[in-house]
Design an enzyme around this catalytic site. Structure first.
Site, short mmCIF file in Angstrom:
data_model
loop_
_atom_site.label_atom_id
_atom_site.label_comp_id
_atom_site.label_asym_id
_atom_site.label_seq_id
_atom_site.Cartn_x
_atom_site.Cartn_y
_atom_site.Cartn_z
N HIS A 90 0.84 -1.20 0.00
CA HIS A 90 0.00 0.00 0.00
C HIS A 90 0.88 1.26 0.00
CE1 HIS A 90 -3.53 2.27 2.14
NE2 HIS A 90 -3.30 2.72 0.92
N GLU B 11 2.44 1.68 -3.35
CA GLU B 11 1.45 2.19 -4.33
C GLU B 11 1.37 3.71 -4.27
OE1 GLU B 11 -2.58 3.76 -4.10
OE2 GLU B 11 -2.78 1.72 -3.30
N GLU C 149 4.88 9.15 2.89
CA GLU C 149 3.71 8.35 2.52
C GLU C 149 3.47 7.19 3.47
OE1 GLU C 149 1.59 9.22 0.07
OE2 GLU C 149 2.82 11.02 -0.13
#
Length: 969
Positions: free
Chosen positions: A62, A65, A138
């Site tokens: 995740h 991504e 992130e």
């Protein structure tokens, strides 16, 4: 014929069901596989997918991504993804992490724009920068603002997943999946468990990309009307830079259980005194991979037969049991290699969990013995067939549905083309259904399947505090282990990351991102054919569009005839029309009749401000779709629904009210920004006030009272429902919207005209909707680890009259300042602003936000970004992005409905063209006008926050009187 020398053509087949030529290729050098569908769809789709099975719950797939879209070798800027959002005509642009794969799909109707998107995405996935700072931003990092401050976790995915796990339904889904697959990748939280995310290191993150993001592990997909050879040339330019490499990415099969297992857990939630129903229970089964397309369709149809509509026997048994408030579980899914089936209930007393389990099993046993009625099977078969043939994916590009259907088998070494064809499998399944196929499948897949788990969840009011305390304890331990030098280094790292986040990209690097020019944009609006007239004495909108032989019909009724105290009943009133039966048939028979004879009948409401008015367009719609031979039967059903629904069905209505309440409460966290937006605007305009009554916190409060009133004052509730029907369903304030091609319209027209003669002809006057609404700042408390922060006002009431150019400035604001301040630096999953030119309402919103006051301060400083000079490149990109939003792709039924709705709101083609001209002619002066309006919001706007008690209380302590506090859950 050869398409490209670098690729070997493996298959070349025509798929009639997809109206496509399907070409399957293998890249000779790397082994990458490509499925290329050539068809006449102008909404072109590309997607590149990697098998990415995680072996832990750190969320590495995740986080990756998110991260690969934060700059690449060819496009070395901080956020190429955002630049594409800002300046592309895309009809879809996103990335998705699944339990076993990561997909990067894009779509556009403009060929040049489409290939631009493809190139940026290919460079992003194969050559990302993925620096440690990107990982920290992130994923996660320690944040320390000074050596005396407390250490905290920050990170976009970290806070996103905190938001996810604040939802009890999400906790249930996660636990249920993990319980079935404890020994394989599906037993991990692919999105990331907030407790495990800080265990992920940068080196592990890098290795994950090196291992899985390689052409040899690639499934690439194209669909649309572009040229097949050009697609391969674009791919080879990237694939050929790699050598073949073995990639171990297989999803192992979970060994089967010898006996069912049980999991008992808690979620962070509140408990109301005297109301013990805060539990959930779900039974879950692991199934074997379907052997072929017929078995895959069988799984889907069996799921529909069991729980796919309110009359389905298992769903009906659960909802009528009185044991809970609504269903959980998605039936039989298709997203995993070994599929998962789930059925359960929410809003139960946890002590009744075994009763719910027993009811599920006994109902399945009864169905397996007695079978499905022929009417049920016929309705399910027709519903499935209609859906497959119509293939109406709404706002989701049709090609993407083909892509994900193909990936279901393709990812695990199966045939990617077979899932696109359904004729043979559907015929075979219909033949099997007559031979008690589904009854035997219930026994094989469920009753005799020992690979089953039971998951029981209970609300724990102390859990949220315990989890926060545990996180603080861990952070305190980390901080204690840091000497003064390490503390100063952590402060320096925090400052460095913030400085990088605030650094402006080099204009030369930004210019490398491919874009269209203003000359590439159509100057004229897209018009939809519409004949405006009457049918009998009813206003008619007719749209002659190619609909593949399907009639799309909307009956609209003006809500202004209703007294305002009746408005909150409308969502349940609409459900009651279709889910209580009629005097001639119970709701099970009615549901089956709809399924046998139509492509679906649905109800909904349309609500908007009107052009040049303080009033609103407020309508109730009953909509249906059918093929020619079923037009008459569809109209008969719609007549029965409108005039003869069993509004006196107390037991059924009570259960619907409980389901509605439970569903709203379940949406509170996942849709928190929409809840805030609705509440924020409810004091600004008539339409916004109504929206709050029909779908905001006020509606939830109404539902809670209504559940009790059904028992204490059913006569009063029933009388309100009857008043709505008797007042609303009259020809005097009715409209008809028809979307179908001309030859079928001539066939349908007399049947519709005849139908209208059976409707009452009353013409009620508009009711008094005088409303003393006014904005106020509120803190709405829910048990959540994140916040949803809104601030807004009505710009027209503040003295500002803006034009369509304001949307360009807002696009720029959302993709620069707010993205940086709220998401990148603040760690929220999202931050944006919204503006409705018709009403004048403006709102700032954040999503899954760890902050509160910092976010408000960011909103209050937004005008600086709009006052600053904007470069020509940024201006052009923002204009292109807004035109892309305006020209979004629609199927014929949506085009017809949108055309009618624009008329009802007073949005003429002349107004649309004027706004388009204003968008295309945007200048720096328009940015400054919006900046002045945003300054006024900073001074005069009001705030609404949905979030945790600690955050809201702390905000009021620091800024006394900021928020009026209400506990919502």
């Amino acid at each position: 014929m050869p398409y490209h020398d670098a690729f070997e053509l493996l298959r070349d087949e025509h798929i009639a069901e997809a109206n496509s030529q399907a070409l399957l290729f293998r890249h000779k050098k790397t082994g990458a596989e490509v499925l290329s569908l050539v068809n006449d769809d102008e909404n072109k789709v590309f997607g590149i997918t990697f098998k990415t099975p995680p072996d832990d719950s750190t969320g590495v797939a995740h986080i990756l991504e998110h991260s690969v879209l934060c700059g690449s070798r060819k496009y070395p800027v901080k956020k190429p993804f955002v630049e594409l959002i800002k300046g592309s005509l895309n009809t879809f642009l996103n990335a998705m992490t699944f339990p076993d794969k990561t997909a990067y799909p894009v779509a556009s109707q403009n060929l040049k724009d489409f290939y631009n998107l493809v190139d940026v995405y290919l460079d992003a996935v194969f050559f990302p920068l993925i620096t440690e700072d990107t990982f920290r931003q992130e994923g996660w990092h320690y944040e320390l603002e000074d050596v005396e401050a407390a250490l905290v976790y920050k990170g976009v995915v970290f806070n996103e997943m905190k938001g996810v796990f604040s939802s009890p339904d999400a906790v249930m889904r996660d636990l249920s999946q993990r319980s079935l697959y404890p020994d394989v990748t599906y037993g991990k939280s692919s999105g990331g468990d907030p407790k495990a995310i800080p265990d992920l290191t940068y080196s592990q993150f890098k290795r994950f990309h090196e291992k899985f993001y390689h052409p040899s592990n690639t499934r690439a997909f194209f669909s649309g009307d572009d040229e097949a050879g050009e697609r391969l040339a674009i791919l080879d330019a990237y694939f050929s830079q790699f050598e073949a490499a073995p990639v171990d990415a297989e999803v192992e099969l979970q060994p089967r259980f010898n006996a069912p297992r049980k999991i008992v857990a808690t979620y962070a939630g509140t408990k109301e005194k005297g109301k013990p129903r805060h539990g959930m229970v779900q039974l879950n089964w692991m199934l074997d991979p379907p052997a072929d397309r017929t078995e895959a369709l069988s799984h889907g149809m069996l799921s529909y037969l069991l729980v796919g509509n309110p009359a389905a026997p298992l769903r009906k048994a659960l909802t009528e049991s009185g044991l809970g408030e609504g269903m959980t579980g998605g039936g039989i899914g298709s997203g995993l290699r070994q599929p998962m089936a789930s059925f359960g209930m929410k809003g139960i007393d946890a002590a009744d969990a075994e009763k719910v389990e027993a009811l599920i099993l006994s109902t399945l046993e009864e169905i397996a013995k007695t079978g499905f009625a022929p009417e049920q099977l016929e309705a399910a078969a027709n519903t499935f067939e209609f859906s497959l043939r119509e293939n109406n994916t709404g706002s989701f590009p049709r090609g993407m549905s083909y892509m994900f259907n193909a990936l279901g088998t393709w990812l695990h070494g199966g045939d990617p083309i077979a899932p696109l064809a359904f004729e043979g499998s559907l015929t075979a399944l219909k033949e099997k259904a007559a031979a008690k196929h589904f009854e035997s499948e219930i026994r094989r897949l469920l009753l005799d399947n020992t690979h089953r788990t039971s998951v029981v969840l209970s609300a724990d009011p102390e859990q949220g505090a315990r989890e926060a305390a545990r996180e603080a304890e861990i952070l305190a331990g980390v901080r204690k282990g840091l000497d003064e030098g390490a503390l100063r280094q952590t402060v320096a790292d925090t400052e460095k990351l913030k400085a990088l986040q605030e650094t402006v990209d080099d204009p030369a690097d930004l210019a490398k991102i491919p874009t269209l020019t203003l000359a590439d944009l159509p100057r004229e609006i897209r018009k939809v054919p519409m004949d405006l007239g009457t049918l009998g004495d009813v206003r008619l909108f007719y749209h002659d569009l190619p609909t593949l032989g399907i009639l799309y019909l909307d009956f609209g009724f003006d809500l202004h005839v209703l007294d305002k105290d009746l408005l909150p009943y409308l969502p349940l009133f609409g459900r009651a029309l279709l889910q209580t039966g009629t005097s001639k048939e119970d709701f099970v028979s009615l549901t089956q009749r709809i399924g046998r004879s139509t492509g679906g009948i649905a109800q909904h409401r349309g609500l908007s401000a009107r052009q040049g008015s303080d009033g609103s367009a407020a309508w109730f719609f009953l909509s249906g779709k059918a093929v020619p031979d079923k037009f008459g039967e569809m109209l008969d059903i719609m007549g029965d629904v409108l005039l003869d629904a069993r509004l006196d069905n107390k037991a059924r209505f009570r259960q619907m009210a409980l389901e509605e309440k439970a569903g709203f409460e379940a949406r509170m966290v996942p849709a928190g920004n929409s809840i805030v937006d609705t509440r924020l605007k409810s004091g600004l305009t008539e339409a916004s006030w109504i929206a709050e009554q029909l779908g905001g916190v006020s509606y939830l409060q109404f539902l809670r009272g209504l559940v009790e009133r059904v028992d204490s004052d059913w006569a009063g509730v029933e009388a309100a429902l009857v008043r709505i029907r008797d007042t609303l369903f009259n020809r005097g304030r009715m409209v008809i919207n028809v979307t179908v091609d001309g030859s079928l319209w001539e066939r349908a027209r007399p049947e519709i005209e005849k139908f209208l003669g059976h409707l009452p002809n009353g013409d009620f006057p508009a009711a008094d909707w005088s409303i003393d609404y006014r904005p106020r700042s509120e803190g709405l408390i829910i048990p959540a680890q994140v916040n949803y922060v809104g601030k807004g006002a009505n710009l027209r009431q503040l003295g500002f009259e803006l034009t369509g150019a304001a949307n360009v400035a807002i696009k720029f604001l959302n993709t620069t300042y707010l993205w940086d301040k709220v998401r990148v630096q603040g760690g929220a999953y999202g931050g944006s602003s919204r503006f409705d030119l018709t009403s004048g309402n403006f709102s700032f919103l954040s999503y899954r936000d760890p902050n509160l006051l910092k976010t408000i301060d960011a909103y209050d400083g937004a005008s600086k970004a709009l006052h600053a000079p904007i470069g020509d490149n940024d201006l052009t990109r923002s204009i292109i992005g807004v035109i892309g939003d305006v020209d979004g792709y629609e199927f014929p039924d949506a085009k017809g409905y949108s055309s009618m709705w624009r008329y009802l709101t007073g949005t003429t083609d002349a107004i649309r063209q004027q706004r388009r001209d204003e968008i295309l002619g945007t200048t720096q002066a328009d940015f400054k006008r919006l900046a002045e309006a945003v300054d006024a919001i900073a001074r005069h706007g009001h705030v609404v926050v949905l979030g945790g008690e600690t955050a809201i209380t702390s905000a009021n302590d620091k800024r006394p009187g900021l928020l009026d506090v209400t506990r919502v859950m």
